[in-house]
Design a protein around this motif. Sequence first.
Motif, PDB file in Angstrom:
ATOM      1  N   ALA A   1      40.697  39.878  33.230  1.00 18.15           N
ATOM      2  CA  ALA A   1      39.809  39.956  32.066  1.00 18.15           C
ATOM      3  C   ALA A   1      40.498  40.676  30.909  1.00 18.15           C
ATOM      4  O   ALA A   1      40.367  40.269  29.755  1.00 18.15           O
ATOM      5  CB  ALA A   1      38.504  40.655  32.446  1.00 18.15           C
ATOM      6  N   LEU A   2      41.230  41.735  31.208  1.00 15.41           N
ATOM      7  CA  LEU A   2      41.973  42.443  30.163  1.00 15.41           C
ATOM      8  C   LEU A   2      43.095  41.566  29.609  1.00 15.41           C
ATOM      9  O   LEU A   2      43.290  41.480  28.394  1.00 15.41           O
ATOM     10  CB  LEU A   2      42.553  43.748  30.703  1.00 15.41           C
ATOM     11  CG  LEU A   2      41.572  44.912  30.860  1.00 15.41           C
ATOM     12  CD1 LEU A   2      42.207  46.052  31.645  1.00 15.41           C
ATOM     13  CD2 LEU A   2      41.089  45.398  29.512  1.00 15.41           C
ATOM     14  N   ALA A   3      43.824  40.894  30.490  1.00 15.95           N
ATOM     15  CA  ALA A   3      44.927  40.035  30.048  1.00 15.95           C
ATOM     16  C   ALA A   3      44.421  38.918  29.141  1.00 15.95           C
ATOM     17  O   ALA A   3      45.095  38.540  28.181  1.00 15.95           O
ATOM     18  CB  ALA A   3      45.669  39.461  31.251  1.00 15.95           C
ATOM     19  N   SER A   4      43.223  38.407  29.404  1.00 20.20           N
ATOM     20  CA  SER A   4      42.691  37.293  28.614  1.00 20.20           C
ATOM     21  C   SER A   4      42.377  37.700  27.167  1.00 20.20           C
ATOM     22  O   SER A   4      42.243  36.834  26.308  1.00 20.20           O
ATOM     23  CB  SER A   4      41.457  36.690  29.281  1.00 20.20           C
ATOM     24  OG  SER A   4      40.353  37.555  29.150  1.00 20.20           O
ATOM     25  N   ILE A   5      42.272  38.996  26.901  1.00 19.70           N
ATOM     26  CA  ILE A   5      42.063  39.450  25.522  1.00 19.70           C
ATOM     27  C   ILE A   5      43.313  40.152  24.981  1.00 19.70           C
ATOM     28  O   ILE A   5      43.243  40.940  24.043  1.00 19.70           O
ATOM     29  CB  ILE A   5      40.803  40.328  25.374  1.00 19.70           C
ATOM     30  CG1 ILE A   5      40.849  41.561  26.270  1.00 19.70           C
ATOM     31  CG2 ILE A   5      39.548  39.515  25.611  1.00 19.70           C
ATOM     32  CD1 ILE A   5      39.716  42.557  26.021  1.00 19.70           C
ATOM     33  N   GLY A   6      44.442  39.864  25.595  1.00 19.25           N
ATOM     34  CA  GLY A   6      45.719  40.372  25.092  1.00 19.25           C
ATOM     35  C   GLY A   6      46.076  41.769  25.531  1.00 19.25           C
ATOM     36  O   GLY A   6      46.850  42.444  24.865  1.00 19.25           O
ATOM     37  N   LEU A   7      45.536  42.211  26.673  1.00 16.02           N
ATOM     38  CA  LEU A   7      45.809  43.551  27.179  1.00 16.02           C
ATOM     39  C   LEU A   7      46.285  43.518  28.630  1.00 16.02           C
ATOM     40  O   LEU A   7      45.560  43.923  29.542  1.00 16.02           O
ATOM     41  CB  LEU A   7      44.562  44.433  27.062  1.00 16.02           C
ATOM     42  CG  LEU A   7      44.076  44.723  25.652  1.00 16.02           C
ATOM     43  CD1 LEU A   7      42.708  45.387  25.678  1.00 16.02           C
ATOM     44  CD2 LEU A   7      45.085  45.581  24.908  1.00 16.02           C
ATOM     45  N   PRO A   8      47.492  43.022  28.877  1.00 16.85           N
ATOM     46  CA  PRO A   8      47.996  43.062  30.253  1.00 16.85           C
ATOM     47  C   PRO A   8      47.979  44.500  30.764  1.00 16.85           C
ATOM     48  O   PRO A   8      48.276  45.432  30.016  1.00 16.85           O
ATOM     49  CB  PRO A   8      49.429  42.545  30.138  1.00 16.85           C
ATOM     50  CG  PRO A   8      49.501  41.862  28.815  1.00 16.85           C
ATOM     51  CD  PRO A   8      48.462  42.494  27.938  1.00 16.85           C
ATOM     52  N   ALA A   9      47.606  44.675  32.018  1.00 14.78           N
ATOM     53  CA  ALA A   9      47.471  46.017  32.589  1.00 14.78           C
ATOM     54  C   ALA A   9      48.024  46.051  34.006  1.00 14.78           C
ATOM     55  O   ALA A   9      48.019  45.047  34.712  1.00 14.78           O
ATOM     56  CB  ALA A   9      46.004  46.432  32.589  1.00 14.78           C
ATOM     57  N   GLU A  10      48.458  47.226  34.397  1.00 12.32           N
ATOM     58  CA  GLU A  10      48.969  47.473  35.737  1.00 12.32           C
ATOM     59  C   GLU A  10      47.844  48.048  36.597  1.00 12.32           C
ATOM     60  O   GLU A  10      47.099  48.915  36.144  1.00 12.32           O
ATOM     61  CB  GLU A  10      50.128  48.475  35.634  1.00 12.32           C
ATOM     62  CG  GLU A  10      50.607  49.036  36.936  1.00 12.32           C
ATOM     63  CD  GLU A  10      51.557  50.225  36.740  1.00 12.32           C
ATOM     64  OE1 GLU A  10      52.083  50.680  37.756  1.00 12.32           O
ATOM     65  OE2 GLU A  10      51.730  50.696  35.601  1.00 12.32           O
ATOM     66  N   ILE A  11      47.736  47.586  37.838  1.00  5.12           N
ATOM     67  CA  ILE A  11      46.736  48.128  38.765  1.00  5.12           C
ATOM     68  C   ILE A  11      47.291  49.399  39.392  1.00  5.12           C
ATOM     69  O   ILE A  11      48.414  49.422  39.882  1.00  5.12           O
ATOM     70  CB  ILE A  11      46.386  47.101  39.865  1.00  5.12           C
ATOM     71  CG1 ILE A  11      45.743  45.862  39.245  1.00  5.12           C
ATOM     72  CG2 ILE A  11      45.465  47.728  40.904  1.00  5.12           C
ATOM     73  CD1 ILE A  11      45.500  44.720  40.224  1.00  5.12           C
ATOM     74  N   LEU A  12      46.487  50.461  39.353  1.00  4.30           N
ATOM     75  CA  LEU A  12      46.834  51.727  39.983  1.00  4.30           C
ATOM     76  C   LEU A  12      45.911  51.946  41.169  1.00  4.30           C
ATOM     77  O   LEU A  12      44.710  51.715  41.063  1.00  4.30           O
ATOM     78  CB  LEU A  12      46.652  52.886  39.004  1.00  4.30           C
ATOM     79  CG  LEU A  12      47.392  52.797  37.672  1.00  4.30           C
ATOM     80  CD1 LEU A  12      46.972  53.953  36.769  1.00  4.30           C
ATOM     81  CD2 LEU A  12      48.889  52.794  37.892  1.00  4.30           C
ATOM     82  N   THR A  13      46.456  52.404  42.272  1.00  2.03           N
ATOM     83  CA  THR A  13      45.596  52.751  43.403  1.00  2.03           C
ATOM     84  C   THR A  13      44.945  54.084  43.093  1.00  2.03           C
ATOM     85  O   THR A  13      45.470  54.887  42.328  1.00  2.03           O
ATOM     86  CB  THR A  13      46.398  52.842  44.718  1.00  2.03           C
ATOM     87  OG1 THR A  13      47.425  53.806  44.556  1.00  2.03           O
ATOM     88  CG2 THR A  13      46.993  51.494  45.082  1.00  2.03           C
ATOM     89  N   GLY A  14      43.795  54.317  43.653  1.00  3.00           N
ATOM     90  CA  GLY A  14      43.053  55.531  43.330  1.00  3.00           C
ATOM     91  C   GLY A  14      42.880  56.429  44.523  1.00  3.00           C
ATOM     92  O   GLY A  14      43.431  56.192  45.595  1.00  3.00           O
ATOM     93  N   ASN A  15      42.075  57.455  44.319  1.00  2.00           N
ATOM     94  CA  ASN A  15      41.739  58.357  45.415  1.00  2.00           C
ATOM     95  C   ASN A  15      40.288  58.118  45.814  1.00  2.00           C
ATOM     96  O   ASN A  15      39.606  57.283  45.229  1.00  2.00           O
ATOM     97  CB  ASN A  15      41.989  59.812  45.009  1.00  2.00           C
ATOM     98  CG  ASN A  15      41.199  60.226  43.781  1.00  2.00           C
ATOM     99  OD1 ASN A  15      40.030  59.868  43.631  1.00  2.00           O
ATOM    100  ND2 ASN A  15      41.835  60.972  42.886  1.00  2.00           N
ATOM    101  N   ALA A  16      39.822  58.866  46.791  1.00  2.00           N
ATOM    102  CA  ALA A  16      38.464  58.655  47.313  1.00  2.00           C
ATOM    103  C   ALA A  16      37.391  58.871  46.260  1.00  2.00           C
ATOM    104  O   ALA A  16      36.355  58.217  46.285  1.00  2.00           O
ATOM    105  CB  ALA A  16      38.224  59.578  48.502  1.00  2.00           C
TER     106      ALA A  16
END
Length: 193
Positions: free
Chosen positions: A144-159
Amino acid sequence: MPLTRQLSLFGVEATAPGAEDLDGLLAGPGQVVRMGGTARVSVVVDDTWRAAALTVEMRVRGFAATCVATVDERLSVRTPYSTTLAPLALAWLRGALKFPPAGYALDGRRLRVWMVAAGQRDNLDVVLRLGRCEDTAPVTMQRALASIGLPAEILTGNARSGPALRVSGRRRLARLAEIVGDPPSSAPSGIWP
């Protein structure tokens, strides 16, 4: 709006505020619950400025938002139950679990409420928290971000926080700032793109 900023087709100025914008909270750490033919959208935040700004965002969309303290000393901002929000619940819930709708699309107003609820600067980047979510949500939100020109990296999170998406680069942050508009008046300096 500053004179140096150009209007964007996806920006906050492109459309009038509406109840559907609150699914930007669901893109992030927000939740939706049903009761009969109604639904309520809520989000837990750490900062009072976020709670104040989200209360304004909800009120602009016609909802008398409330803010309550949680047991872990955070703040929960929520709408009342409303039939207007029932379509969001139908789109996002499978049973009691939150799943992004297929082909989910962002625009400036949705991204703005997500940024208010769970976005922040991280050095030269912006990180948008997703909260706890099902396994495919990070990829759906990344698309969804890439479709509006904002490629993003996925970060793993904590609990506590769950995964997040990182938007990096001067041009992308300029684009993000163009899309989400000016910071809320309650936001501290340096947190907004």
